[in-house]
Design an enzyme around this catalytic site. Structure first.
Site, PDB file in Angstrom:
ATOM      1  N   ASP A  17      26.890  -7.961  16.992  1.00  0.00           N
ATOM      2  CA  ASP A  17      25.638  -8.294  17.687  1.00  0.00           C
ATOM      3  C   ASP A  17      25.833  -8.296  19.208  1.00  0.00           C
ATOM      4  O   ASP A  17      26.927  -8.554  19.694  1.00  0.00           O
ATOM      5  CB  ASP A  17      25.158  -9.678  17.205  1.00  0.00           C
ATOM      6  CG  ASP A  17      23.689  -9.902  17.515  1.00  0.00           C
ATOM      7  OD1 ASP A  17      22.972  -8.924  17.835  1.00  0.00           O
ATOM      8  OD2 ASP A  17      23.247 -11.065  17.441  1.00  0.00           O
ATOM      9  N   ASN A  65      16.097  -4.900  10.592  1.00  0.00           N
ATOM     10  CA  ASN A  65      16.135  -4.081  11.809  1.00  0.00           C
ATOM     11  C   ASN A  65      15.108  -2.939  11.808  1.00  0.00           C
ATOM     12  O   ASN A  65      14.821  -2.363  12.860  1.00  0.00           O
ATOM     13  CB  ASN A  65      17.538  -3.505  12.042  1.00  0.00           C
ATOM     14  CG  ASN A  65      18.558  -4.541  12.481  1.00  0.00           C
ATOM     15  OD1 ASN A  65      19.747  -4.452  12.138  1.00  0.00           O
ATOM     16  ND2 ASN A  65      18.133  -5.545  13.247  1.00  0.00           N
TER      17      ASN A  65
HETATM   18  C1  IPE Z   1      22.223  -8.782  12.778  1.00  0.00           C
HETATM   19  O1  IPE Z   1      21.877  -8.714  14.113  1.00  0.00           O
HETATM   20  C2  IPE Z   1      22.184  -7.418  12.147  1.00  0.00           C
HETATM   21  C3  IPE Z   1      23.219  -6.488  12.596  1.00  0.00           C
HETATM   22  C4  IPE Z   1      24.210  -6.759  13.406  1.00  0.00           C
HETATM   23  C5  IPE Z   1      23.116  -5.152  12.048  1.00  0.00           C
HETATM   24  P1  IPE Z   1      20.376  -8.959  14.598  1.00  0.00           P
HETATM   25  O2  IPE Z   1      20.369  -8.833  16.065  1.00  0.00           O
HETATM   26  O3  IPE Z   1      19.449  -8.079  13.857  1.00  0.00           O
HETATM   27  O4  IPE Z   1      20.129 -10.456  14.138  1.00  0.00           O
HETATM   28  P2  IPE Z   1      19.035 -11.509  14.599  1.00  0.00           P
HETATM   29  O5  IPE Z   1      17.709 -10.812  14.511  1.00  0.00           O
HETATM   30  O6  IPE Z   1      19.362 -11.899  16.009  1.00  0.00           O
HETATM   31  O7  IPE Z   1      19.172 -12.655  13.668  1.00  0.00           O
HETATM   32  C1  IPE Z   2      23.468  -5.356  17.310  1.00  0.00           C
HETATM   33  O1  IPE Z   2      23.016  -5.463  18.612  1.00  0.00           O
HETATM   34  C2  IPE Z   2      23.207  -4.003  16.718  1.00  0.00           C
HETATM   35  C3  IPE Z   2      22.167  -3.966  15.683  1.00  0.00           C
HETATM   36  C4  IPE Z   2      21.509  -4.994  15.244  1.00  0.00           C
HETATM   37  C5  IPE Z   2      21.849  -2.667  15.115  1.00  0.00           C
HETATM   38  P1  IPE Z   2      21.520  -5.844  18.959  1.00  0.00           P
HETATM   39  O2  IPE Z   2      20.725  -4.593  19.078  1.00  0.00           O
HETATM   40  O3  IPE Z   2      20.977  -6.834  17.992  1.00  0.00           O
HETATM   41  O4  IPE Z   2      21.691  -6.502  20.388  1.00  0.00           O
HETATM   42  P2  IPE Z   2      20.966  -7.798  20.934  1.00  0.00           P
HETATM   43  O5  IPE Z   2      21.182  -8.886  19.937  1.00  0.00           O
HETATM   44  O6  IPE Z   2      19.523  -7.438  21.077  1.00  0.00           O
HETATM   45  O7  IPE Z   2      21.632  -8.061  22.242  1.00  0.00           O
HETATM   46 MG    MG Z   3      20.930  -8.871  17.936  1.00  0.00          MG
END
Ligand code: IPE
Ligand code: IPE
Ligand code: MG
Length: 238
Positions: A17, A65
């Site tokens: 993340d 996502n």
């Molecule tokens: C969790 O990250 C999913 C992945 C890393 C693929 P998110 O960024 O989607 O999680 P939330 O929405 O902050 O809980």
């Molecule tokens: C994790 O990074 C990757 C996926 C969930 C695919 P994020 O895209 O959630 O990055 P933040 O949490 O918005 O910084």
């Molecule tokens: Mg995230």
């Protein structure tokens, strides 16, 4: 180098993340963070080999996502294809097999084909296993398992009283993979975001403020050192 006395987790699961925040902090588009995050995947794969971690599960795309802007979702899918093409050779060199968990049929057809190809080609390797969680959600996985079990009951192949934890476990997406010992989440969020709800029951958690694109070998090794200091009791008193 690996410390001979260090306790190494057999299976590490990672919620990668913070890609978006990493990019936004620099005034760059979010996709650039995802691109940089792919480099961290390579780094962690190398670190697993060095340290002797046998199974690595990476949460790459969740069922939730899909609600992101179309352009970001499309960009992530393109990056995944690119990653697979570039990484396939290294998987072969290191004898690592690729597996997936999640609703793979939701992904673009070309990516599905590429995934299947690499999975088939690497299926016989035994040095390590990379499990990509794609269009994955823990609740959907459990729902799918319940459906499968209900079907067997309906067909008369299974008595409700005969359902055990083992019945549920073997109805999950990857029943042959041992449960994760260690769950790492980058970028500081204190939640599991629908990841491996069943399998993480007794995993040790490691949550770091480091954003995923900055999580490279040294960070991974630091996390492993922390694991070796953990005392897992599994309900016992010792
Ligand atoms: C969790 O990250 C999913 C992945 C890393 C693929 P998110 O960024 O989607 O999680 P939330 O929405 O902050 O809980
Ligand atoms: C994790 O990074 C990757 C996926 C969930 C695919 P994020 O895209 O959630 O990055 P933040 O949490 O918005 O910084
Ligand atoms: Mg995230």
């Amino acid at each position: 180098m690996k410390d001979e006395k260090q306790k190494i987790p057999v299976h590490v699961a990672v919620i990668m993340d913070g890609n978006g925040r990493w990019a936004q902090k620099r005034g760059w588009p979010r996709i650039r963070g995802h691109r940089e995050g792919a480099e961290s995947v390579r780094a962690v794969l190398r670190a697993c080999k060095t340290a002797g971690v046998k199974y690595l599960t990476l949460y790459a795309f969740s069922t939730e996502n899909w609600v992101r802007p179309k352009t970001e979702v499309a960009g992530l899918m393109t990056l995944l294809s690119k990653f697979l093409k570039e990484q396939a050779r290294e998987l072969h060199e290191n004898q690592v097999r690729l597996r997936t968990i999640g609703h793979i049929h939701d992904l673009p057809k070309s990516l599905q084909k590429e995934l299947q190809r690499v999975k088939d080609e690497t299926a016989h390797y035994t040095s390590g296993t990379l499990i990509l969680a794609l269009s994955y959600g823990g609740r959907v996985e459990l729902t799918d398992a319940m459906r499968r079990i209900a079907g067997r009951v309906k067909d008369g192949a299974l008595e409700p009283e005969a359902i055990t934890e083992e019945t549920i476990r073997e109805s999950l997406y990857a029943p042959d993979i041992p449960d994760p010992d260690y769950m790492i989440r980058t970028s500081g969020e204190m939640r599991i975001s629908n990841f491996l709800l069943w399998q993480l029951a007794y995993a040790e958690f490691y949550i770091t403020d480091v954003l995923w694109p900055d999580f490279r070998e040294p960070e991974f090794m630091k996390a492993l050192e922390e694991y070796s200091r953990r005392h897992r009791r599994f309900g016992n008193i010792k």
